[in-house]
Design an enzyme around this catalytic site. Structure first.
Site, PDB file in Angstrom:
ATOM      1  N   GLU A   1       0.791  -1.241   0.000  1.00  0.00           N
ATOM      2  CA  GLU A   1       0.000   0.000   0.000  1.00  0.00           C
ATOM      3  C   GLU A   1       0.825   1.294   0.000  1.00  0.00           C
ATOM      4  O   GLU A   1       0.598   2.180   0.817  1.00  0.00           O
ATOM      5  CB  GLU A   1      -0.944   0.004   1.212  1.00  0.00           C
TER       6      GLU A   1
ATOM      7  N   GLU B   1      -6.334 -10.695  -1.050  1.00  0.00           N
ATOM      8  CA  GLU B   1      -7.142 -10.463   0.165  1.00  0.00           C
ATOM      9  C   GLU B   1      -8.633 -10.372  -0.185  1.00  0.00           C
ATOM     10  O   GLU B   1      -9.354  -9.516   0.329  1.00  0.00           O
ATOM     11  CB  GLU B   1      -6.687  -9.167   0.858  1.00  0.00           C
TER      12      GLU B   1
END
Ligand code: GLA
Length: 406
Positions: free
Chosen positions: A212, A317
């Site tokens: 991220e 995810e």
């Protein structure tokens, strides 16, 4: 009898919905093109009220399925995130063992779990140690032949602030670029060395080196890593991971809202090369924290663009909430059916693109399996309900179209 069970199920849903104070839903809004907030900071939208769901229609007894067998036919591993509870409670471990052949630790290998403050202070250098949860899960993987995704080395979140400070002290000054590069190298080196020494390295097939780092507008997220090392910290993370990771472990950049980052990410990853022009990165991890109203055609177009980098793609995810980021929907029969269809269309679309060579994907990992254990538990994003009963979404993910809510 089945009719009775259906009515009973519908009755229970009404009861649980009224317990949550949910009523009639407003018409679903158009999927928004605007981007969501970071997955890690997400505040779910409030759930709208709904009408009583209609009784479920009778359908043939669903077959006993195993995701890992089904995905193996498509040359893919299938994983879940894993916590200690999921292997210690039989109700959960039965699902883990029968459905999956890969896992990612939900928290136990994040920097805040592996970096040890007191030991670092005592040793005068950064010190890494796997905690009891991590060891328990690594032993579980070994005993049961699981492949493992490593998650995660360098991240702005769940990373202790003392790691960036003089003397590893909470109130120390931020260290210099030089010191932080040394710490980063030592930390990454120790992770891979310890996995090898403890005999676990062979089970790992992928590792999230950086998580991220880039925003949807193409800018770099400002964080302790940029403050201490500078904007090239991502290059250094991959440089050290490439230097110390065993050859067989593929190195990944992992991110959320990937469908909005297909313009900037290819440019960034093309810069992750060594002095000889050799790529330091092997793959892009697509977190896939989605909503049933997110456009799948946008998603597929974006990931085909990401695949044009030549890198491996992995879904890392996956969970699909009901409704939209701006507007969560309740767990009615209709919305759960929509979720089953969404999972079916997503997974079959990925398999199809992989088989046509449009993308190169070797695994799909769900961020859990039971709604009540999910980080987004109030939005029913996973494959089983809180009683561990398979939902339409399970059958969608298992490509069993007739049971997926169509
Ligand atoms: C991000 C992280 C995951 C997890 C989720 C929220 O997606 O990569 O490790 O923390 O947020 O649970």
């Amino acid at each position: 009898m089945k009719r009775f069970l259906s009515l009973l199920l519908a009755g229970l849903m009404v009861l649980s919905l009224s317990a949550c104070g949910k009523e009639a839903p407003a018409p679903a809004p158009e999927p928004e093109v605007s981007v969501s907030e970071p997955a890690t900071e997400e505040v779910p939208a409030s759930v709208e009220e709904t009408e009583e769901p209609e009784a479920e229609e009778e359908m043939p007894e669903p077959p006993v399925l195993s995701l890992k067998d089904i995905y193996a036919e498509h040359n893919m591993k299938v994983g879940t995130c894993l916590s200690r509870t999921m292997i210690e409670k039989e109700q959960y471990s039965e699902i883990v063992l029968s459905q999956f052949n890969s896992f990612t630790m939900e928290n136990a290998m994040k920097p805040e779990a592996t970096l040890k403050q007191q030991a670092s202070k005592d040793n005068g250098e950064v010190t890494v140690e796997f905690n009891a949860d991590a060891i328990k899960m690594l032993d579980f993987a070994k005993e049961n032949n699981f492949a493992v995704r490593g998650h995660t080395l360098v991240w702005y979140s769940q990373t202790p602030d003392w790691f960036f400070r003089e003397n590893f002290d909470n109130s120390g000054e931020l260290v210099s670029r030089e010191v932080m590069l040394e710490r980063m190298e030592s930390y990454i080196k120790q992770i891979f060395e310890q996995l090898s020494t403890l005999g676990y390295a062979d089970m790992f097939y992928a590792f999230d080196v950086v998580n991220e780092a880039w925003m949807e507008n193409g800018s770099l997220r400002q964080c302790r890593w940029t403050e201490t090392i500078g904007d090239d910290y991502i290059w250094w993370a991959f440089y050290y991971a490439d230097k110390y990771a065993p050859e067989h472990i593929n190195l990944f950049y992992n991110d959320y809202n990937e469908q909005y980052k297909h313009v900037s990410l290819p440019k960034y990853v093309s810069e992750l090369v060594d002095e000889d022009g050799r790529s330091l990165i092997d793959g892009i991890g697509l977190q896939a924290h989605l909503y049933t109203q997110d456009s799948l055609s946008t998603y597929f177009t974006s990931i085909e663009r990401l695949a044009s980098t030549g890198l491996i793609l992995e879904i890392t995810e996956l969970d699909v909430c009901l409704g939209a980021y701006q507007k969560a929907l309740p767990a009615t029969e209709e919305n759960l059916r929509a979720q089953g269809k969404y999972y079916y269309n997503l997974i079959s679309g990925l398999m199809e693109r992989n088989e046509k060579g449009l993308i190169n994907m070797d695994s799909i990992t769900f961020w859990g399996f039971n709604d009540s254990l999910s980080w987004r538990s109030n939005q029913s994003p996973l494959l089983y309900n809180s009683q561990c009963e398979p939902k339409y979404s399970y059958y969608g993910a298992a490509l069993a179209k007739e049971f997926a809510g169509f």
